[in-house]
Design a protein around this motif. Structure first.
Motif, PDB file in Angstrom:
ATOM      1  N   SER A   1       0.843  -1.193   0.000  1.00 20.64           N
ATOM      2  CA  SER A   1       0.000   0.000   0.000  1.00 20.64           C
ATOM      3  C   SER A   1       0.879   1.244   0.000  1.00 20.64           C
ATOM      4  O   SER A   1       2.103   1.169   0.107  1.00 20.64           O
ATOM      5  CB  SER A   1      -0.952   0.011   1.199  1.00 20.64           C
ATOM      6  OG  SER A   1      -0.224   0.019   2.406  1.00 20.64           O
ATOM      7  N   GLU A   2       0.218   2.388  -0.108  1.00 23.63           N
ATOM      8  CA  GLU A   2       0.827   3.719  -0.112  1.00 23.63           C
ATOM      9  C   GLU A   2       1.500   4.017  -1.452  1.00 23.63           C
ATOM     10  O   GLU A   2       1.001   3.611  -2.470  1.00 23.63           O
ATOM     11  CB  GLU A   2       1.753   3.927   1.082  1.00 23.63           C
ATOM     12  CG  GLU A   2       1.043   3.800   2.430  1.00 23.63           C
ATOM     13  CD  GLU A   2      -0.175   4.702   2.593  1.00 23.63           C
ATOM     14  OE1 GLU A   2      -0.154   5.853   2.113  1.00 23.63           O
ATOM     15  OE2 GLU A   2      -1.158   4.243   3.185  1.00 23.63           O
ATOM     16  N   ASN A   3       2.661   4.703  -1.428  1.00 25.30           N
ATOM     17  CA  ASN A   3       3.201   5.157  -2.705  1.00 25.30           C
ATOM     18  C   ASN A   3       4.717   5.108  -2.759  1.00 25.30           C
ATOM     19  O   ASN A   3       5.384   4.931  -1.755  1.00 25.30           O
ATOM     20  CB  ASN A   3       2.704   6.580  -3.002  1.00 25.30           C
ATOM     21  CG  ASN A   3       3.135   7.575  -1.950  1.00 25.30           C
ATOM     22  OD1 ASN A   3       4.317   7.733  -1.677  1.00 25.30           O
ATOM     23  ND2 ASN A   3       2.188   8.252  -1.338  1.00 25.30           N
TER      24      ASN A   3
ATOM     25  N   HIS B   1      -2.754  -1.146 -10.072  1.00 29.24           N
ATOM     26  CA  HIS B   1      -3.037  -0.681  -8.719  1.00 29.24           C
ATOM     27  C   HIS B   1      -2.628   0.777  -8.496  1.00 29.24           C
ATOM     28  O   HIS B   1      -2.785   1.301  -7.398  1.00 29.24           O
ATOM     29  CB  HIS B   1      -2.325  -1.578  -7.706  1.00 29.24           C
ATOM     30  CG  HIS B   1      -2.660  -3.027  -7.886  1.00 29.24           C
ATOM     31  ND1 HIS B   1      -3.895  -3.558  -7.588  1.00 29.24           N
ATOM     32  CD2 HIS B   1      -1.926  -4.059  -8.382  1.00 29.24           C
ATOM     33  CE1 HIS B   1      -3.912  -4.852  -7.865  1.00 29.24           C
ATOM     34  NE2 HIS B   1      -2.731  -5.178  -8.348  1.00 29.24           N
TER      35      HIS B   1
ATOM     36  N   ILE C   1      -3.284   4.530  -8.604  1.00 33.93           N
ATOM     37  CA  ILE C   1      -4.543   5.276  -8.641  1.00 33.93           C
ATOM     38  C   ILE C   1      -4.418   6.644  -9.302  1.00 33.93           C
ATOM     39  O   ILE C   1      -5.414   7.209  -9.718  1.00 33.93           O
ATOM     40  CB  ILE C   1      -5.176   5.398  -7.231  1.00 33.93           C
ATOM     41  CG1 ILE C   1      -4.201   6.029  -6.244  1.00 33.93           C
ATOM     42  CG2 ILE C   1      -5.644   4.041  -6.754  1.00 33.93           C
ATOM     43  CD1 ILE C   1      -4.769   6.235  -4.853  1.00 33.93           C
ATOM     44  N   ASN C   2      -3.212   7.179  -9.408  1.00 37.01           N
ATOM     45  CA  ASN C   2      -3.037   8.456 -10.120  1.00 37.01           C
ATOM     46  C   ASN C   2      -2.506   8.174 -11.525  1.00 37.01           C
ATOM     47  O   ASN C   2      -1.448   8.619 -11.932  1.00 37.01           O
ATOM     48  CB  ASN C   2      -2.118   9.399  -9.346  1.00 37.01           C
ATOM     49  CG  ASN C   2      -0.727   8.835  -9.136  1.00 37.01           C
ATOM     50  OD1 ASN C   2      -0.534   7.628  -9.031  1.00 37.01           O
ATOM     51  ND2 ASN C   2       0.252   9.715  -9.071  1.00 37.01           N
TER      52      ASN C   2
ATOM     53  N   ALA D   1       1.018   6.526  -6.714  1.00 35.74           N
ATOM     54  CA  ALA D   1       0.183   6.204  -5.553  1.00 35.74           C
ATOM     55  C   ALA D   1      -0.565   4.903  -5.811  1.00 35.74           C
ATOM     56  O   ALA D   1      -1.133   4.712  -6.888  1.00 35.74           O
ATOM     57  CB  ALA D   1      -0.792   7.344  -5.294  1.00 35.74           C
ATOM     58  N   HIS D   2      -0.559   4.024  -4.832  1.00 34.85           N
ATOM     59  CA  HIS D   2      -1.185   2.706  -4.983  1.00 34.85           C
ATOM     60  C   HIS D   2      -2.377   2.557  -4.058  1.00 34.85           C
ATOM     61  O   HIS D   2      -2.304   2.942  -2.895  1.00 34.85           O
ATOM     62  CB  HIS D   2      -0.187   1.597  -4.622  1.00 34.85           C
ATOM     63  CG  HIS D   2       1.027   1.570  -5.464  1.00 34.85           C
ATOM     64  ND1 HIS D   2       2.166   2.272  -5.149  1.00 34.85           N
ATOM     65  CD2 HIS D   2       1.297   0.924  -6.617  1.00 34.85           C
ATOM     66  CE1 HIS D   2       3.083   2.058  -6.069  1.00 34.85           C
ATOM     67  NE2 HIS D   2       2.581   1.253  -6.982  1.00 34.85           N
ATOM     68  N   LYS D   3      -3.434   1.950  -4.574  1.00 33.43           N
ATOM     69  CA  LYS D   3      -4.473   1.472  -3.677  1.00 33.43           C
ATOM     70  C   LYS D   3      -3.910   0.206  -3.039  1.00 33.43           C
ATOM     71  O   LYS D   3      -3.051  -0.475  -3.635  1.00 33.43           O
ATOM     72  CB  LYS D   3      -5.765   1.194  -4.434  1.00 33.43           C
ATOM     73  CG  LYS D   3      -5.675   0.083  -5.467  1.00 33.43           C
ATOM     74  CD  LYS D   3      -6.975  -0.078  -6.219  1.00 33.43           C
ATOM     75  CE  LYS D   3      -6.800  -1.108  -7.332  1.00 33.43           C
ATOM     76  NZ  LYS D   3      -7.961  -1.208  -8.186  1.00 33.43           N
ATOM     77  N   PRO D   4      -4.310  -0.137  -1.821  1.00 38.04           N
ATOM     78  CA  PRO D   4      -3.778  -1.360  -1.196  1.00 38.04           C
ATOM     79  C   PRO D   4      -4.069  -2.580  -2.080  1.00 38.04           C
ATOM     80  O   PRO D   4      -5.161  -2.722  -2.617  1.00 38.04           O
ATOM     81  CB  PRO D   4      -4.536  -1.442   0.128  1.00 38.04           C
ATOM     82  CG  PRO D   4      -4.947  -0.029   0.412  1.00 38.04           C
ATOM     83  CD  PRO D   4      -5.218   0.586  -0.943  1.00 38.04           C
ATOM     84  N   PHE D   5      -3.061  -3.428  -2.233  1.00 34.67           N
ATOM     85  CA  PHE D   5      -3.246  -4.640  -3.027  1.00 34.67           C
ATOM     86  C   PHE D   5      -2.343  -5.747  -2.521  1.00 34.67           C
ATOM     87  O   PHE D   5      -1.401  -5.507  -1.774  1.00 34.67           O
ATOM     88  CB  PHE D   5      -3.020  -4.375  -4.526  1.00 34.67           C
ATOM     89  CG  PHE D   5      -1.601  -4.021  -4.920  1.00 34.67           C
ATOM     90  CD1 PHE D   5      -0.766  -4.975  -5.501  1.00 34.67           C
ATOM     91  CD2 PHE D   5      -1.111  -2.731  -4.755  1.00 34.67           C
ATOM     92  CE1 PHE D   5       0.513  -4.649  -5.901  1.00 34.67           C
ATOM     93  CE2 PHE D   5       0.171  -2.395  -5.153  1.00 34.67           C
ATOM     94  CZ  PHE D   5       0.991  -3.352  -5.724  1.00 34.67           C
TER      95      PHE D   5
END
Length: 196
Positions: free
Chosen positions: A64-66, A123, A125-126, A143-147
């Motif tokens: 998760s996160e970026n 994954h 998101i931006n 930036a990532h959505k949690p995966f």
């Protein structure tokens, strides 16, 4: 008769196919290349991983996160990318038939048919910023959505896979004159492959 033969071959091929999972050696996931190209740098030369959150349980990596890009190349460079699987056999890393390569990563990073997309970029998101800057503009946030990632390969036909393997990942920037820049990115993901 031909129809029966085709059905039989397809059925047997399905029986002979197997699924495999890679159990990571390093909890940090990424390792330096054991035989890096001259002048190359590791994953930290490509991405700042300080804000990326990873954890691992038995067979799943939670992410998760970026991350932000750190690679010092030109925004006009073409990025070639490659993943080559190697097998450790009798003290030596040997190439296998498994590899993925693209001469222009930025043009396919969001292509749904690509492994890059299936395991990573879907994954992000931006997407608009990531697609515009790709890996070429230092400071670009991905930036990532949690995966979750499971290092699985499915429906493999042929010889049984077993033992230590590594995926050697390289990114190379190619300038406008079609010449590679000296700061190639090279890192590895190492683990033990088990049949499911």
């Amino acid at each position: 008769m031909l129809k029966v033969y085709c059905i039989l071959v397809a059925s047997l091929a399905g029986i002979w196919a197997a699924d495999y999972e890679m159990i990571l050696e390093d909890p940090d996931v990424f390792s330096p290349c054991t035989e890096p190209p001259p002048g190359s740098v590791g994953v930290k030369g490509l991405l700042n991983l300080d804000n990326l959150v990873t954890s691992q349980d038995s067979e799943t990596i939670h992410i998760s996160e970026n991350v932000s890009t750190t690679w010092e190349v030109e925004p006009t460079d073409r990025i070639s990318a490659r993943i080559a699987m190697m097998h450790f056999n009798r003290g030596t890393w040997e190439p296998t038939v498994f590899s993925v390569a693209t001469p222009d990563f930025c043009s396919v990073m969001f292509n749904e048919d690509q492994y890059w997309y299936k395991y990573w970029t879907k994954h992000i998101i931006n997407r608009e910023e990531a697609e515009k800057n790709c890996l070429r503009v230092p400071g670009t946030i991905l930036a990532h959505k949690p995966f979750d990632v499971q290092l699985l390969v499915t429906n493999i036909r042929g010889a049984t896979l077993h033992g230590r393997y590594k995926a050697v990942v390289t990114f190379e920037a190619i300038d406008e004159k079609n010449a590679p820049r000296p700061n190639t990115i090279c890192f590895e993901i190492r683990g033990e492959v088990e049949k499911l």
